[in-house]
Design a protein around this motif. Sequence first.
Motif, short mmCIF file in Angstrom:
data_model
loop_
_atom_site.label_atom_id
_atom_site.label_comp_id
_atom_site.label_asym_id
_atom_site.label_seq_id
_atom_site.Cartn_x
_atom_site.Cartn_y
_atom_site.Cartn_z
N MET A 82 0.88 -1.16 0.01
CA MET A 82 0.19 -0.06 0.09
C MET A 82 0.86 1.33 -0.07
N PRO A 83 0.53 2.17 -0.78
CA PRO A 83 1.38 3.41 -0.95
C PRO A 83 1.33 4.22 0.47
N LYS A 84 2.69 4.95 0.80
CA LYS A 84 2.93 5.43 2.01
C LYS A 84 3.32 7.12 1.79
N ALA A 85 2.73 7.86 2.95
CA ALA A 85 3.27 9.05 2.92
C ALA A 85 3.91 9.50 4.27
N LYS A 86 4.79 10.26 4.31
CA LYS A 86 5.39 10.76 5.66
C LYS A 86 5.07 11.90 6.11
N ALA A 93 -9.31 9.61 -0.30
CA ALA A 93 -10.22 9.38 0.59
C ALA A 93 -9.79 9.68 2.07
N GLY A 94 -8.57 9.64 2.32
CA GLY A 94 -7.76 9.89 3.59
C GLY A 94 -6.45 9.20 3.83
N SER A 114 -6.78 7.85 12.31
CA SER A 114 -7.27 7.81 10.79
C SER A 114 -7.93 9.32 10.48
N LEU A 115 -7.69 9.58 9.37
CA LEU A 115 -8.19 10.84 9.09
C LEU A 115 -8.83 10.79 7.73
N ARG A 116 -10.07 11.30 7.59
CA ARG A 116 -10.65 11.18 6.34
C ARG A 116 -10.92 12.41 5.63
N SER A 126 -0.58 5.22 5.66
CA SER A 126 -1.18 4.60 4.66
C SER A 126 -2.10 5.45 3.85
N LEU A 127 -2.22 5.40 2.50
CA LEU A 127 -3.12 6.27 1.77
C LEU A 127 -4.32 5.40 1.37
#
Length: 279
Positions: A1-5, A201-202, A209-211, A277-278
Amino acid sequence: MPKAKITGLNIYPVKSMKGIALSGAELTPAGLAHDRRFMVVRSNGRFVTQRELPRLALIHTALDENGIRLWLPNQGKITIPFISTGGDPVQTKVWGTPCETLDEGEEVSRWITSALESTTTLKVVRMAPGFIRPQGKPEELGRETSTYFADAAPFLVANETSLAALNRELESRGHAPVPMNRFRPNIVVRGLEPFSEHRLAGMNTNRYSLRFCHPCERCVVTTINQDTAEKDPGWQPFNTLKEINPVPGKKPAPAFGQNAILERGERAVMSLGDRLSLV
């Protein structure tokens, strides 16, 4: 799953004043702890931002053991306590939404009026105890979502590569690049394609978790240098941004960043370096 930091965390204890960069922040349904808990108003209760008084950008804020400290070179400092000591009620609105607030007193009023070189009296207010601000965009942010004095959502998430793309376009047109503080985000992330935050979506971790709700429509504040309070005479980066990244279905309004709400993780701590996680 793609990730962001996460590469940036910022709070703005007083609406439109300078922010505070943090290494970690507690999550609440109303935003990062201490974010936009106070606001400047006129004597008639009308709220004031950099749109009207750009000098708000020059006032520094800091957290200490007693409260929110405000300071400005050659003006000295003053502290607003975390815990209300009471105050006269002030009826105000944030973009049409009625708010019941309390005045922080004459000493604070004199300080802020002088600091902003205002010819009329200004006050600093906080939400009255027990008052919950009605949601102005329930269809987008949810009826149960509430904030203090943020314009819209509890969280604003910005993307480093979106800023890089904007700056490349600005420079190609002969304009100066701008820093991230022009957009006053709470959360800055790395690892996304330019402006792809609008299609997510978040984001989440195992702790929170952020939406994502909708793109953040930008205003004249993006043209104000946050170090000098000067407005760009060519309305940059506003004019370029509205061309390369307009609000969907609302051209030519510019968008930058994504408004978000907390779905899970109240009182969890968000930290620099968190891998997201995106969704």
